[in-house]
Design an enzyme around this catalytic site. Structure first.
Site, short mmCIF file in Angstrom:
data_model
loop_
_atom_site.label_atom_id
_atom_site.label_comp_id
_atom_site.label_asym_id
_atom_site.label_seq_id
_atom_site.Cartn_x
_atom_site.Cartn_y
_atom_site.Cartn_z
N HIS A 125 0.89 -1.24 0.05
CA HIS A 125 -0.03 -0.07 0.08
C HIS A 125 1.05 1.15 -0.14
O HIS A 125 1.88 1.31 0.69
CB HIS A 125 -1.12 0.08 1.21
CG HIS A 125 -2.08 -0.75 1.03
ND1 HIS A 125 -2.88 -1.51 2.04
CD2 HIS A 125 -2.74 -1.26 0.03
CE1 HIS A 125 -3.88 -1.99 1.39
NE2 HIS A 125 -3.77 -1.95 0.26
N ASP A 127 0.78 4.15 1.43
CA ASP A 127 1.09 4.67 2.54
C ASP A 127 2.26 3.95 3.47
O ASP A 127 2.58 4.72 4.65
CB ASP A 127 -0.17 4.98 3.50
CG ASP A 127 -0.74 3.63 3.83
OD1 ASP A 127 -0.75 2.96 2.96
OD2 ASP A 127 -1.35 3.59 4.99
N HIS A 128 2.65 3.04 2.81
CA HIS A 128 3.88 2.36 3.41
C HIS A 128 4.85 1.85 2.46
O HIS A 128 5.96 1.49 2.88
CB HIS A 128 3.28 0.76 3.85
CG HIS A 128 2.36 0.84 5.06
ND1 HIS A 128 2.61 0.53 6.26
CD2 HIS A 128 0.95 0.97 4.88
CE1 HIS A 128 1.72 0.70 7.21
NE2 HIS A 128 0.68 1.01 6.40
N HIS A 220 -3.18 -8.50 5.99
CA HIS A 220 -3.62 -7.59 5.78
C HIS A 220 -4.02 -7.40 4.16
O HIS A 220 -5.10 -7.13 3.52
CB HIS A 220 -2.89 -6.34 6.17
CG HIS A 220 -3.09 -4.97 5.57
ND1 HIS A 220 -4.44 -4.28 6.16
CD2 HIS A 220 -2.64 -4.23 4.74
CE1 HIS A 220 -4.48 -3.06 5.66
NE2 HIS A 220 -3.32 -3.05 4.74
N ASP A 242 0.54 -2.97 8.97
CA ASP A 242 -0.92 -3.08 8.94
C ASP A 242 -1.26 -4.63 9.15
O ASP A 242 -0.51 -5.33 8.10
CB ASP A 242 -1.57 -2.68 7.72
CG ASP A 242 -1.66 -1.07 7.47
OD1 ASP A 242 -1.09 -0.33 8.67
OD2 ASP A 242 -1.80 -0.37 6.59
N HIS A 477 -7.98 -4.14 8.61
CA HIS A 477 -7.10 -3.77 9.82
C HIS A 477 -7.74 -4.23 11.11
O HIS A 477 -9.06 -4.43 11.03
CB HIS A 477 -7.21 -2.17 9.86
CG HIS A 477 -6.51 -1.48 9.25
ND1 HIS A 477 -4.99 -1.05 9.27
CD2 HIS A 477 -6.74 -0.87 7.90
CE1 HIS A 477 -4.54 -0.50 8.12
NE2 HIS A 477 -5.52 -0.30 7.33
#
Length: 777
Positions: A125, A127-128, A220, A242, A477
């Site tokens: 993802h 955001d990672h 996840h 996550d 999550h």
């Protein structure tokens, strides 16, 4: 790194009384290693890994530092730096979905990327992983290896490339001027970044820069990993990224972190720090079966009863595939719906599906059974098709406005096809948008869940929001109960919460505190570790923990053989390598004292016999006697104060030469502060020191011997080499540190004597020398 001699000399023998506070560095046999303690070292302030008062460390303080560079009391741009004993590990490097350009990056300007030893990426993802190309290709000096699972690497570069495209930053090196303000890296950087990335298998143990790590299933997304790290010295840190503790249609639930190097045993003893997400705070998810029923019922009502359209904004990879599996199964069992098309949108979704079809071995038993027993791939759909070139028809209404279901990215409606479809459909009350994942503050998806006000389209128009807005979370999550249960089972000494909005994180921390104190119990969750310390740091706020752990040393060389003999039959050496003690601890092994020289190298300690030090290290050691020290100090007064008669032969009854006068002043100055005695025949002890010849030596504090050396001949080589010797010199000799006596004290006295000599020689010959009385008598 050079060897460091930490302790040496004679140590206590078996049977000696308990060590006093004055005794340093003692080694106690602990199994087949040596536990090193320093009972005289003072304790200091600061937290320790087990939460107790910090004890003295024989090698100085070892500080474990954890610093969020992103995801500190926020969701987005996950990036956590962990530092211990010279090792720096960066966990994830994502972008913030609610921000643009450089403002979306982690706070990488707060660190030196050249000092990073290892980067671990938990999943694909953005955001990672979204800022990884900037870190690897645009920061100065970065050279660390980057590890991720196979699926994370395969899908991650697809998502970043699409992100560059939809944000307007897919540019080449020759055309970087116009839109480089949006993102500080380009496609070339992205390609180079993933070329250097290395794959790691689940449950594979890898060691880099002294840090051993392994990946466990996170549940996840496909390829998502929970990383267990073991730093030099045995400090264990677990990073969840996550994760989800609920098995779904294609992914297994997150595993408990196993001991590094021993995967699959289902236990997690000795976890010192757990770095854990806190996305949902103390909220609990609805049971999965109920969520699926709500989803399918809402879609059925919209497309059959109202004749409307359903938009499911999702990440292109992750929840998209789970929702497609749900819809495929529902359409297969409901023939009345088969005239309503279900689309997954964009070329990116198709490419991601190919990777899902490829990496089914990383999925759960349900998918593996379909592949191996039923001989079908669950991701080859019969009732769902790619939107391909029909997107334009849906956007401008050329499809006749017929009912349909579209699964499109991105999930927070910030750009891309999902945003375009939302802008086109939002003013029709027959339509519905279902938010199925977590939404970050500052995104359109979050806004429409909180407010029914008009929206501003991507092209700047104001439109009323009439379509039905639903939130049916299929977010992968953990909820509160799942998170609390996982934390209770891992039982870390310290819990560092990240990846959570401020309010959610604080509420979770409050609940966990109550559970640890015993004032709150949660059904289905075991007892929480009562002494667990919880941290909720801001971005760039370091959590510094003083590590309290046994200092151990391996006994090697001749000393290993002596230890084996000393242990006796109960501690008999079994199968040890030559020259290394690998003794099985007998019942009295903890009480055996072993003397030796402690040598430290790269945080590894070894205990040696003194005679083995030169063989095992680069040090030269003097054993069994005093270490003689000597120093010559010229008696040279400052320039311009030297009498013209200097050097003339002395006459009977005449004033002594200048050098002799300075020597006498030195003796008088020392005698005014220290105990100074002439080294003469005992019968002559009462002689006035002022009348003694210059050839008499003196002893200061019964430790440092002083001898006067007259000036050399005017034509001597010594004088040509050092003209200051024309005034004569003083030779100091003493037994220094490293001897069996008070060598360290002798060194201190010798330093003080030299200081007084220099003070005397710095005064003009006609002025009295007034040495400061700073040394103790």
């Amino acid at each position: 790194m050079q060897d460091t001699l930490v302790a040496g000399g004679a140590g206590p023998h078996p049977g000696d009384p308990a060590p006093s506070d004055a005794q340093n560095q003692q080694a106690h046999l602990l199994r087949h290693r040596i536990s090193v303690v320093d009972p005289s070292a003072p304790t200091g302030p600061g937290e320790t890994l087990d939460g107790s008062a910090p004890a003295a460390l024989s090698f100085g303080d070892d500080i474990l530092k954890i610093t969020p560079l992103g995801a500190g009391r926020e969701v987005g741009r996950s990036c956590v730096l962990v530092e211990f004993r010279g090792c720096s590990v960066l966990l994830d490097c994502g972008i913030h979905p609610g921000r643009q350009g450089p403002a979306s990056l982690p706070y990488l300007d707060h660190i030196n990327p050249a000092k990073i030893d290892l980067v671990l990426v938990s999943h694909f993802h953005l955001d990672h992983i979204g800022a990884l190309p900037y870190l690897t290709e645009r920061t100065k000096g970065f050279k660390a290896p980057v590890y991720m699972t196979h699926a994370t690497k395969a899908i991650g570069h697809l998502l970043i490339k699409d992100y560059l495209r939809v944000s307007g930053s897919l540019i080449n090196d020759a055309d970087e001027s116009s839109s480089s303000h949006l993102l500080p890296f380009n496609e070339t950087d992205m390609i180079r970044c993933f070329h250097r990335a290395r794959e790691v298998n689940f449950h594979q143990s890898v060691t880099v820069a002294g840090v051993r790590f392994s990946a466990a299933y996170a549940g996840h997304v496909l390829g998502g990993a929970v990383f267990s790290l073991e730093f030099p010295g045995g400090v264990r840190v677990v990073y969840t990224g996550d994760y989800s503790r609920e098995e779904d249609r294609h992914l297994p639930a997150a595993e408990l972190p196993a001991l590094v190097g021993n995967p699959g045993d289902g236990a997690a003893p000795g976890v010192d720090v757990l770095i854990c997400e806190s996305t949902y705070g103390k909220q609990d998810h609805m049971p999965r079966a109920e969520r699926e029923q709500l989803l399918t019922a809402a879609i059925r009502t919209t497309v059959l009863d109202r004749g409307g359209r359903v938009l499911l904004p999702v990440f292109a990879s992750g929840r998209a595939q789970e929702l497609l599996l749900i819809l495929e199964e529902y359409w297969a069992s409901h023939p009345e719906l088969r005239h309503v098309p279900v689309y997954y949108a964009s070329e990116l979704a198709e490419m991601c599906l190919r990777e899902y079809r490829r990496w089914t071995n990383s999925m759960n038993d349900r998918v593996r059974r379909a592949m191996n027993v039923e001989r079908r791939n669950p991701f080859v759909f019969r009732h769902i098709t790619s939107l391909t070139n029909r997107a334009a028809e849906l956007l401008d209404g050329r499809d006749g406005g017929l009912p349909c279901v579209v699964v499109a990215s991105p999930g927070m409606l910030q750009s891309g096809l999902s945003r375009q479809l939302f802008d086109a459909w939002c003013d029709d009350e027959r339509n519905m948008v279902i938010i199925a994942g977590y939404c970050v503050e500052g995104t359109l998806a979050k806004h429409i869940l909180k407010s029914r006000s008009d929206i501003t389209t991507l092209d700047g128009r104001q439109k009323p929001l009439k379509m039905d807005v639903r939130s049916i979370s299929f977010s992968a999550h953990v909820d509160f109960t799942q998170n609390a249960g996982y934390i209770a089972q891992v039982a870390p000494a310290h819990l560092v919460l990240v990846h959570g909005e401020r309010g959610q994180m604080d509420r979770l921390a409050s609940q966990l505190h109550a559970m640890a104190e015993g004032s709150l119990s949660v059904a289905g969750v075991g007892p929480m570790r009562p002494d667990m310390v919880i941290h909720t740091p801001e971005n760039t706020e370091a959590v510094s923990l003083r590590v309290q752990m046994p200092q151990v040393a391996t006994v090697v060389g001749k000393l290993a053989d002596r230890v084996a003999v000393q242990l006796g039959p109960d501690g008999e050496v079994e199968g040890r390598d030559p020259g290394t003690a690998s003794a099985r601890a007998g019942p009295d092994a903890d009480n055996v004292l072993v003397e030796g020289v402690l040598v430290r190298r790269n945080y590894q300690a070894h205990l040696l016999a003194p005679e083995d030090v030169e063989a095992f290290t680069s040090h030269v050691v003097h054993i069994g006697g005093a270490v003689a020290q000597s120093l010559t100090v010229p008696l040279a007064p400052p320039a311009g104060t030297r009498p013209p008669s200097f050097g003339a032969p002395s006459k009977p009854g005449a004033e002594p030469p200048a050098s002799g006068r300075i020597w006498r002043r030195v003796v008088r100055a020392l005698a005014a502060i220290y105990s100074v005695r002439p080294l003469v025949d005992p019968a002559d002890r009462g002689v006035d020191m002022r009348r003694l010849p210059d050839s008499v030596d003196f002893e200061v504090m019964e430790t440092v011997r002083l001898s006067y050396v007259p000036p050399p001949a005017d034509d001597s080589k010594a004088l040509l080499a050092d003209p200051d010797l024309a005034f004569g010199s003083v030779e100091l000799s003493w037994t220094g540190a490293g001897s069996t006596g008070n060598g360290a004290l002798a060194d201190v006295i010798a330093d003080a004597v030299v200081a007084i000599i220099l003070r005397v020689t710095s005064s003009p010959l006609g002025a009295p020398a007034r040495p400061a009385r700073v040394a103790a008598k």
